[in-house]
Design an enzyme around this catalytic site. Structure first.
Site, PDB file in Angstrom:
ATOM      1  N   ASP A  34      70.705 -68.809  44.114  1.00  0.00           N
ATOM      2  CA  ASP A  34      71.186 -69.207  45.446  1.00  0.00           C
ATOM      3  C   ASP A  34      71.252 -68.008  46.374  1.00  0.00           C
ATOM      4  O   ASP A  34      72.115 -67.142  46.220  1.00  0.00           O
ATOM      5  CB  ASP A  34      72.571 -69.848  45.314  1.00  0.00           C
ATOM      6  CG  ASP A  34      72.487 -71.254  44.767  1.00  0.00           C
ATOM      7  OD1 ASP A  34      71.697 -72.043  45.311  1.00  0.00           O
ATOM      8  OD2 ASP A  34      73.197 -71.559  43.789  1.00  0.00           O
ATOM      9  N   MET A  36      71.987 -66.550  49.976  1.00  0.00           N
ATOM     10  CA  MET A  36      72.761 -66.882  51.185  1.00  0.00           C
ATOM     11  C   MET A  36      72.877 -65.659  52.080  1.00  0.00           C
ATOM     12  O   MET A  36      73.064 -64.546  51.593  1.00  0.00           O
ATOM     13  CB  MET A  36      74.165 -67.349  50.793  1.00  0.00           C
ATOM     14  CG  MET A  36      74.179 -68.479  49.786  1.00  0.00           C
ATOM     15  SD  MET A  36      75.854 -69.055  49.489  1.00  0.00           S
ATOM     16  CE  MET A  36      75.559 -70.222  48.150  1.00  0.00           C
ATOM     17  N   HIS A  65      66.472 -70.688  45.837  1.00  0.00           N
ATOM     18  CA  HIS A  65      66.936 -71.586  46.907  1.00  0.00           C
ATOM     19  C   HIS A  65      67.387 -70.722  48.089  1.00  0.00           C
ATOM     20  O   HIS A  65      68.439 -70.084  48.023  1.00  0.00           O
ATOM     21  CB  HIS A  65      68.092 -72.432  46.334  1.00  0.00           C
ATOM     22  CG  HIS A  65      68.774 -73.316  47.316  1.00  0.00           C
ATOM     23  ND1 HIS A  65      69.975 -73.942  47.046  1.00  0.00           N
ATOM     24  CD2 HIS A  65      68.437 -73.703  48.575  1.00  0.00           C
ATOM     25  CE1 HIS A  65      70.349 -74.673  48.089  1.00  0.00           C
ATOM     26  NE2 HIS A  65      69.444 -74.532  49.028  1.00  0.00           N
ATOM     27  N   MET A  67      68.990 -70.141  51.396  1.00  0.00           N
ATOM     28  CA  MET A  67      69.901 -70.677  52.416  1.00  0.00           C
ATOM     29  C   MET A  67      70.043 -69.596  53.478  1.00  0.00           C
ATOM     30  O   MET A  67      71.089 -68.965  53.619  1.00  0.00           O
ATOM     31  CB  MET A  67      71.250 -71.025  51.775  1.00  0.00           C
ATOM     32  CG  MET A  67      71.178 -72.269  50.906  1.00  0.00           C
ATOM     33  SD  MET A  67      72.577 -72.398  49.759  1.00  0.00           S
ATOM     34  CE  MET A  67      71.924 -71.425  48.409  1.00  0.00           C
ATOM     35  N   MET A 136      70.596 -81.637  48.861  1.00  0.00           N
ATOM     36  CA  MET A 136      71.929 -81.051  48.678  1.00  0.00           C
ATOM     37  C   MET A 136      72.937 -82.179  48.518  1.00  0.00           C
ATOM     38  O   MET A 136      72.989 -83.109  49.329  1.00  0.00           O
ATOM     39  CB  MET A 136      72.325 -80.194  49.885  1.00  0.00           C
ATOM     40  CG  MET A 136      71.528 -78.915  50.065  1.00  0.00           C
ATOM     41  SD  MET A 136      71.455 -77.848  48.602  1.00  0.00           S
ATOM     42  CE  MET A 136      73.203 -77.500  48.295  1.00  0.00           C
ATOM     43  N   GLY A 141      76.776 -73.341  50.476  1.00  0.00           N
ATOM     44  CA  GLY A 141      77.558 -72.144  50.789  1.00  0.00           C
ATOM     45  C   GLY A 141      78.436 -71.701  49.630  1.00  0.00           C
ATOM     46  O   GLY A 141      78.658 -70.513  49.442  1.00  0.00           O
ATOM     47  N   PHE A 142      78.890 -72.670  48.842  1.00  0.00           N
ATOM     48  CA  PHE A 142      79.835 -72.330  47.782  1.00  0.00           C
ATOM     49  C   PHE A 142      79.607 -73.197  46.542  1.00  0.00           C
ATOM     50  O   PHE A 142      79.178 -74.346  46.677  1.00  0.00           O
ATOM     51  CB  PHE A 142      81.277 -72.539  48.272  1.00  0.00           C
ATOM     52  CG  PHE A 142      81.578 -71.752  49.514  1.00  0.00           C
ATOM     53  CD1 PHE A 142      81.947 -70.414  49.438  1.00  0.00           C
ATOM     54  CD2 PHE A 142      81.425 -72.336  50.759  1.00  0.00           C
ATOM     55  CE1 PHE A 142      82.179 -69.678  50.591  1.00  0.00           C
ATOM     56  CE2 PHE A 142      81.657 -71.601  51.925  1.00  0.00           C
ATOM     57  CZ  PHE A 142      82.035 -70.269  51.834  1.00  0.00           C
ATOM     58  N   ASP A 174      71.506 -80.677  43.986  1.00  0.00           N
ATOM     59  CA  ASP A 174      72.235 -79.405  43.911  1.00  0.00           C
ATOM     60  C   ASP A 174      73.612 -79.551  44.542  1.00  0.00           C
ATOM     61  O   ASP A 174      73.728 -79.808  45.738  1.00  0.00           O
ATOM     62  CB  ASP A 174      71.411 -78.337  44.667  1.00  0.00           C
ATOM     63  CG  ASP A 174      72.000 -76.950  44.555  1.00  0.00           C
ATOM     64  OD1 ASP A 174      73.001 -76.765  43.852  1.00  0.00           O
ATOM     65  OD2 ASP A 174      71.420 -76.037  45.197  1.00  0.00           O
ATOM     66  N   GLY A 175      74.640 -79.359  43.712  1.00  0.00           N
ATOM     67  CA  GLY A 175      76.016 -79.356  44.200  1.00  0.00           C
ATOM     68  C   GLY A 175      76.867 -80.433  43.549  1.00  0.00           C
ATOM     69  O   GLY A 175      76.558 -81.612  43.637  1.00  0.00           O
ATOM     70  N   GLY A 176      77.916 -79.998  42.858  1.00  0.00           N
ATOM     71  CA  GLY A 176      78.845 -80.947  42.242  1.00  0.00           C
ATOM     72  C   GLY A 176      78.242 -81.744  41.110  1.00  0.00           C
ATOM     73  O   GLY A 176      78.730 -82.832  40.788  1.00  0.00           O
ATOM     74  N   GLY A 196      76.035 -75.290  38.543  1.00  0.00           N
ATOM     75  CA  GLY A 196      76.656 -73.966  38.542  1.00  0.00           C
ATOM     76  C   GLY A 196      77.857 -73.948  37.632  1.00  0.00           C
ATOM     77  O   GLY A 196      77.767 -73.584  36.458  1.00  0.00           O
ATOM     78  N   SER A 197      78.976 -74.403  38.171  1.00  0.00           N
ATOM     79  CA  SER A 197      80.217 -74.365  37.391  1.00  0.00           C
ATOM     80  C   SER A 197      80.144 -75.199  36.113  1.00  0.00           C
ATOM     81  O   SER A 197      80.753 -74.821  35.112  1.00  0.00           O
ATOM     82  CB  SER A 197      81.403 -74.811  38.253  1.00  0.00           C
ATOM     83  OG  SER A 197      80.992 -75.539  39.377  1.00  0.00           O
TER      84      SER A 197
HETATM   85  C1  DX5 Z   1      75.595 -74.423  46.899  1.00  0.00           C
HETATM   86  C2  DX5 Z   1      74.516 -73.918  45.967  1.00  0.00           C
HETATM   87  C3  DX5 Z   1      74.572 -74.537  44.627  1.00  0.00           C
HETATM   88  C4  DX5 Z   1      75.824 -74.196  43.842  1.00  0.00           C
HETATM   89  C5  DX5 Z   1      76.126 -75.334  42.943  1.00  0.00           C
HETATM   90  O1  DX5 Z   1      75.430 -73.853  48.145  1.00  0.00           O
HETATM   91  O2  DX5 Z   1      73.240 -74.182  46.522  1.00  0.00           O
HETATM   92  O3  DX5 Z   1      73.422 -74.205  43.868  1.00  0.00           O
HETATM   93  O4  DX5 Z   1      75.691 -73.045  43.077  1.00  0.00           O
HETATM   94  O5  DX5 Z   1      77.331 -75.083  42.312  1.00  0.00           O
HETATM   95  P1  DX5 Z   1      78.154 -76.228  41.576  1.00  0.00           P
HETATM   96  O6  DX5 Z   1      77.262 -76.789  40.507  1.00  0.00           O
HETATM   97  O7  DX5 Z   1      79.342 -75.513  41.041  1.00  0.00           O
HETATM   98  O8  DX5 Z   1      78.495 -77.260  42.612  1.00  0.00           O
HETATM   99 ZN    ZN Z   2      71.328 -74.012  45.214  1.00  0.00          ZN
END
Ligand code: DX5
Ligand code: ZN
Length: 214
Positions: A34, A36, A65, A67, A136, A141-142, A174-176, A196-197
């Site tokens: 990621d 950014m 990716h 951003m 997304m 961003g996070f 991507d995300g959650g 990610g997490s």
């Molecule tokens: C968000 C990123 C994601 C992020 C996903 O801006 O693009 O790739 O790392 O993290 P989780 O899986 O924890 O939502």
């Molecule tokens: Zn990403």
């Protein structure tokens, strides 16, 4: 075939090499990076030098990716650093077709990304030119944010468009993404899941990857 792409945003930055190897040993298919810039999104992470540093640590494709604003300025550097897939945001690219051709000209797979509020219609005309569409499922961003349910119909729309026009693309989310949301994304038509997490936040990464995949 479902692919899992752990995002190193949730890894321990003091030992990225080790973290990337642990994701590979856990059965990951890609390493998601990621990038950014503090402008397109309100956070700053890695540049091409970080991609170059992790490149020799894994045989897995690096799924980069971007951003960032003005991605054209940095695409050659990310390609030279060893990216295998480079994805850019539709919202950051006024000349999206040119940007996608630039990525491909470096022999790298090209992806297009849309934020949760951007309609699929904004990318339909470019889908035949890309290798991957990334939807997304959080506002970028996070890491660690909650999955946005309203993106599920968009996954179905991209899948239907790709089938209708016979486009061989990957559909990535991507995300959650966790065990529970992964299932709904797959049902809707996604085949690449960024996590990610849900991977790096777990002590047993192998189990974490398997749980998401199954
Ligand atoms: C968000 C990123 C994601 C992020 C996903 O801006 O693009 O790739 O790392 O993290 P989780 O899986 O924890 O939502
Ligand atoms: Zn990403």
């Amino acid at each position: 075939m479902i692919k899992i792409a752990p995002s190193i945003l949730a890894a321990d930055f003091s030992k990225l090499g080790e973290e990337v190897r642990s994701a590979e040993n856990a059965g990951a298919d890609y390493i998601h990076v990621d990038v950014m810039d503090g402008h397109f999104v309100p956070n700053i992470t890695f540049g091409p030098l970080a991609v170059k540093a992790i490149r020799p640590e894994t045989a897995l494709p690096l799924d980069v990716h971007l951003m960032i604003e003005h991605p054209d300025q940095y695409i050659p550097d990310f390609a030279k650093a060893g990216a295998d897939i480079i994805s850019v945001h539709e919202e950051a690219c006024p000349h999206l077709h040119r940007t996608i051709q630039l990525i491909k000209s470096h022999g790298v797979k090209a992806g297009v990304v849309i934020n949760p509020h951007t309609p699929v219609s904004a990318i339909e005309s470019i889908i035949p030119d890309v290798d991957l569409v990334l939807l997304m499922t959080v506002n970028p961003g996070f890491g660690g944010q909650s999955f946005i349910e309203s993106v599920l119909p968009k996954i179905r729309d991209v899948k239907a468009f790709a089938e209708l026009h016979q486009c061989e693309i990957d559909i990535e989310v991507d995300g959650g993404v966790n065990q529970d949301t992964a299932r709904r994304c797959i049902e809707a038509g996604a085949n690449v899941l960024v996590a990610g997490s849900a991977v790096f936040g777990q002590a047993d990464r192998k189990r974490a990857v398997e749980d998401i995949r199954n």
